[in-house]
Design a protein around this motif. Sequence first.
Motif, PDB file in Angstrom:
ATOM      1  N   GLN A  65     -21.337   4.387  -9.969  1.00 55.98           N
ATOM      2  CA  GLN A  65     -22.525   5.194  -9.687  1.00 55.98           C
ATOM      3  C   GLN A  65     -22.554   5.720  -8.259  1.00 55.98           C
ATOM      4  OE1 GLN A  65     -23.980   6.197 -12.482  1.00 55.98           O
ATOM      5  NE2 GLN A  65     -25.992   5.266 -12.259  1.00 55.98           N
ATOM      6  N   ALA A  66     -21.616   5.267  -7.449  1.00 57.72           N
ATOM      7  CA  ALA A  66     -21.521   5.712  -6.052  1.00 57.72           C
ATOM      8  C   ALA A  66     -22.847   5.556  -5.322  1.00 57.72           C
ATOM      9  CB  ALA A  66     -21.034   7.156  -5.993  1.00 57.72           C
ATOM     10  N   THR A  67     -23.390   4.354  -5.377  1.00 56.53           N
ATOM     11  CA  THR A  67     -24.614   4.035  -4.644  1.00 56.53           C
ATOM     12  C   THR A  67     -24.356   3.037  -3.520  1.00 56.53           C
ATOM     13  OG1 THR A  67     -25.141   2.259  -6.198  1.00 56.53           O
ATOM     14  CG2 THR A  67     -26.045   4.444  -6.677  1.00 56.53           C
ATOM     15  N   GLU A  68     -23.144   2.527  -3.444  1.00 51.30           N
ATOM     16  CA  GLU A  68     -22.797   1.525  -2.444  1.00 51.30           C
ATOM     17  C   GLU A  68     -22.101   2.171  -1.246  1.00 51.30           C
ATOM     18  OE1 GLU A  68     -22.226  -2.173  -3.374  1.00 51.30           O
ATOM     19  OE2 GLU A  68     -23.538  -1.906  -5.089  1.00 51.30           O
ATOM     20  N   PRO A  69     -22.045   1.467  -0.121  1.00 52.65           N
ATOM     21  CA  PRO A  69     -21.225   1.979   0.982  1.00 52.65           C
ATOM     22  C   PRO A  69     -19.787   2.191   0.526  1.00 52.65           C
ATOM     23  CG  PRO A  69     -22.591   0.158   1.730  1.00 52.65           C
ATOM     24  CD  PRO A  69     -22.717   0.196   0.232  1.00 52.65           C
ATOM     25  N   SER A  70     -19.208   3.308   0.908  1.00 50.91           N
ATOM     26  CA  SER A  70     -17.790   3.528   0.646  1.00 50.91           C
ATOM     27  C   SER A  70     -17.030   3.166   1.917  1.00 50.91           C
ATOM     28  CB  SER A  70     -17.528   4.968   0.205  1.00 50.91           C
ATOM     29  OG  SER A  70     -16.190   5.109  -0.230  1.00 50.91           O
ATOM     30  N   ALA A  71     -15.890   3.808   2.178  1.00 48.56           N
ATOM     31  CA  ALA A  71     -15.082   3.388   3.317  1.00 48.56           C
ATOM     32  C   ALA A  71     -14.251   4.549   3.858  1.00 48.56           C
ATOM     33  CB  ALA A  71     -14.175   2.223   2.929  1.00 48.56           C
ATOM     34  N   LEU A  72     -13.756   4.356   5.061  1.00 45.88           N
ATOM     35  CA  LEU A  72     -12.986   5.364   5.791  1.00 45.88           C
ATOM     36  C   LEU A  72     -11.785   4.676   6.427  1.00 45.88           C
ATOM     37  CD1 LEU A  72     -12.780   8.234   7.192  1.00 45.88           C
ATOM     38  CD2 LEU A  72     -14.259   7.286   8.975  1.00 45.88           C
ATOM     39  N   ALA A  73     -10.584   5.109   6.072  1.00 47.26           N
ATOM     40  CA  ALA A  73      -9.368   4.488   6.604  1.00 47.26           C
ATOM     41  C   ALA A  73      -8.914   5.197   7.871  1.00 47.26           C
ATOM     42  CB  ALA A  73      -8.260   4.536   5.577  1.00 47.26           C
ATOM     43  N   LEU A  74      -8.488   4.415   8.836  1.00 43.75           N
ATOM     44  CA  LEU A  74      -7.888   4.920  10.072  1.00 43.75           C
ATOM     45  C   LEU A  74      -6.409   4.559  10.038  1.00 43.75           C
ATOM     46  CD1 LEU A  74      -8.106   6.175  12.899  1.00 43.75           C
ATOM     47  CD2 LEU A  74      -8.706   3.905  13.767  1.00 43.75           C
ATOM     48  N   ILE A  75      -5.550   5.581  10.149  1.00 43.49           N
ATOM     49  CA  ILE A  75      -4.103   5.410   9.991  1.00 43.49           C
ATOM     50  C   ILE A  75      -3.389   5.801  11.269  1.00 43.49           C
ATOM     51  CG2 ILE A  75      -2.082   6.245   8.713  1.00 43.49           C
ATOM     52  CD1 ILE A  75      -4.156   6.810   6.375  1.00 43.49           C
ATOM     53  N   ASP A  76      -2.459   4.972  11.709  1.00 42.13           N
ATOM     54  CA  ASP A  76      -1.594   5.283  12.844  1.00 42.13           C
ATOM     55  C   ASP A  76      -0.430   6.108  12.304  1.00 42.13           C
ATOM     56  OD1 ASP A  76       0.332   5.317  14.872  1.00 42.13           O
ATOM     57  OD2 ASP A  76      -0.201   3.313  15.580  1.00 42.13           O
ATOM     58  N   VAL A  77      -0.327   7.368  12.716  1.00 41.94           N
ATOM     59  CA  VAL A  77       0.708   8.245  12.143  1.00 41.94           C
ATOM     60  C   VAL A  77       2.106   7.887  12.633  1.00 41.94           C
ATOM     61  CG1 VAL A  77      -0.931  10.146  11.831  1.00 41.94           C
ATOM     62  CG2 VAL A  77       0.463  10.030  13.920  1.00 41.94           C
ATOM     63  N   ASN A  78       2.223   7.082  13.671  1.00 42.17           N
ATOM     64  CA  ASN A  78       3.552   6.653  14.115  1.00 42.17           C
ATOM     65  C   ASN A  78       4.181   5.668  13.136  1.00 42.17           C
ATOM     66  OD1 ASN A  78       3.386   8.222  16.435  1.00 42.17           O
ATOM     67  ND2 ASN A  78       2.496   6.570  17.648  1.00 42.17           N
ATOM     68  N   THR A  79       3.333   4.915  12.453  1.00 48.95           N
ATOM     69  CA  THR A  79       3.827   3.921  11.498  1.00 48.95           C
ATOM     70  C   THR A  79       3.402   4.231  10.067  1.00 48.95           C
ATOM     71  OG1 THR A  79       1.853   2.541  11.810  1.00 48.95           O
ATOM     72  CG2 THR A  79       3.750   2.115  13.250  1.00 48.95           C
ATOM     73  N   ASP A  80       2.450   5.159   9.919  1.00 45.33           N
ATOM     74  CA  ASP A  80       1.845   5.475   8.618  1.00 45.33           C
ATOM     75  C   ASP A  80       1.275   4.225   7.965  1.00 45.33           C
ATOM     76  OD1 ASP A  80       2.156   8.263   8.650  1.00 45.33           O
ATOM     77  OD2 ASP A  80       4.230   8.092   7.997  1.00 45.33           O
ATOM     78  N   LYS A  81       0.617   3.404   8.792  1.00 50.08           N
ATOM     79  CA  LYS A  81      -0.045   2.189   8.323  1.00 50.08           C
ATOM     80  C   LYS A  81      -1.538   2.279   8.614  1.00 50.08           C
ATOM     81  CE  LYS A  81       3.826  -0.020   7.270  1.00 50.08           C
ATOM     82  NZ  LYS A  81       4.188  -0.354   5.870  1.00 50.08           N
ATOM     83  N   ILE A  82      -2.348   1.730   7.709  1.00 53.17           N
ATOM     84  CA  ILE A  82      -3.789   1.629   7.945  1.00 53.17           C
ATOM     85  C   ILE A  82      -4.025   0.534   8.973  1.00 53.17           C
ATOM     86  CG2 ILE A  82      -6.025   1.089   6.914  1.00 53.17           C
ATOM     87  CD1 ILE A  82      -4.910   2.150   4.249  1.00 53.17           C
ATOM     88  N   ILE A  83      -4.746   0.873  10.048  1.00 49.89           N
ATOM     89  CA  ILE A  83      -4.974  -0.102  11.111  1.00 49.89           C
ATOM     90  C   ILE A  83      -6.435  -0.537  11.204  1.00 49.89           C
ATOM     91  CG2 ILE A  83      -2.997   0.642  12.481  1.00 49.89           C
ATOM     92  CD1 ILE A  83      -4.941   2.242  14.235  1.00 49.89           C
ATOM     93  N   ARG A  84      -7.320   0.176  10.508  1.00 51.02           N
ATOM     94  CA  ARG A  84      -8.724  -0.213  10.507  1.00 51.02           C
ATOM     95  C   ARG A  84      -9.427   0.500   9.358  1.00 51.02           C
ATOM     96  NH1 ARG A  84     -13.094   0.217  15.548  1.00 51.02           N
ATOM     97  NH2 ARG A  84     -14.847  -0.694  14.406  1.00 51.02           N
ATOM     98  N   VAL A  85     -10.462  -0.155   8.796  1.00 51.69           N
ATOM     99  CA  VAL A  85     -11.263   0.455   7.740  1.00 51.69           C
ATOM    100  C   VAL A  85     -12.739   0.346   8.114  1.00 51.69           C
ATOM    101  CG1 VAL A  85     -11.829   0.496   5.291  1.00 51.69           C
ATOM    102  CG2 VAL A  85      -9.533  -0.198   6.017  1.00 51.69           C
TER     103      VAL A  85
END
Length: 436
Positions: free
Chosen positions: A169-189
């Motif tokens: 129902q998309a009523t809850e908090p969603s999320a936003l990923a922060l990615i380091d492009v040097n490693t292409d890894k998610i470093i924070r959400v």
Amino acid sequence: MKKILFPAFLLLLLNVAAYCQIHKVKIGVQSTGSPEVTLKLVTRIQSFNNASRNKADIYDKAINSPKSALILEKMVDGITVKKLYVNNLEGGVTSVYDMNDSLKKITEINHTFSVTDSALFKETDFPGYNFKFKKGQPNLFTGKPVEMCLSNNNRFLWVPYYRRDYDKQATEPSALALIDVNTDKIIRVFPTAPLPKMVACSQDSKYIAVTNWGDNTVHLIDISSGDPDKFQYVAHFVVDYSMNLNFNKIVNRDNDCGLCLRGTVFTPDSNYLFVGRMGGGGIAVFDLKNKKYLGSVFGTKNNVRHLVINGDYLFLSSNKDGVVEKTKWRDLLDSFLSKKGQKNIKYTDWQTAFTGLGARTITVTADGAYLFANANNESKISIVRTSDMKTIGSVKADPFPVGMALDQSNKYLIVTAQGRNNKGGNSVMIYEITRQ
């Protein structure tokens, strides 16, 4: 010696006649209309045919409802890195390709989180929102990556999740990923409001704006430190009214989205933010120095979807009307600010071009001379000459094109075909641009 972009294309295009997939565009098809600009489909990444006889057609099963594309170009140790990122909305991954090596796949950024990823979540909830779902660990989920942007001198990639997979129902908090492009890894959400869709970076790399499709809000993250551990929310804007998310029945949140805020762009001086109101037309205006929602400018066509600023001009696409519009962004802003005390004004100084029903993402060449627009309902890409806002040509696209990106040289146009109702799409098209 440095490889050139798509070095194998000249040889591969000799074999294009062998390929024809029903309801898909033939590789090698050119645009029609004015000879000023032509588009030629030179390769495609797709998941609908794993037995294509055309070597210029790249099969990748990860391409699943590709929503957006972004090209990263930066110098690293004297070498130009050029990568293509594709967000696969339903696939839950971002595919990464090397544009200096014939689109060789580099990696996949997986947006599924387990208990081993708990360190990525520095906040457990989002201000003003609570997790209502009876789930002991709400940060165990698969995110649906939608749009994206770069920040901090192309160091970080931001990817919002349209929703968490368990939140139908998309009523809850969603999320936003922060990615380091040097490693292409998610470093924070980061947690977000429900249904974040657009994300944009200010020219001065001070703010990230997160625009939420599902509840009439826009939020700012301060990124001025350059230290991802210190990035933090600093403003929460409500446009006109807070949307009631206490639904008593199952609803379609793609449509039940209030003002359906979408297109998001900072002014070049980083002092103001414009956000398109796809539900009913108009542009919301925000003062960043005072962190305040000022009001909205009306007079656009209905269903404003995407906003782009190039030089002195603001361009927008209107989805249902199938048009793009152009005006000087300073004139629009000055007109709004001059009406002191008025929260909403009408502004009519627009130039308009019809580009095809279902106008979605737009992009403008670096010199501002030409604009490309996806016509989702007509499965084509239109070419607009911006000097007189005349549509001068078009080219066929795979079904339901939606996302779009230009490389810095303006030699290649990337278009994603997301599909609709499980029909068509699931491809990423690469067009070669020729200008006379």
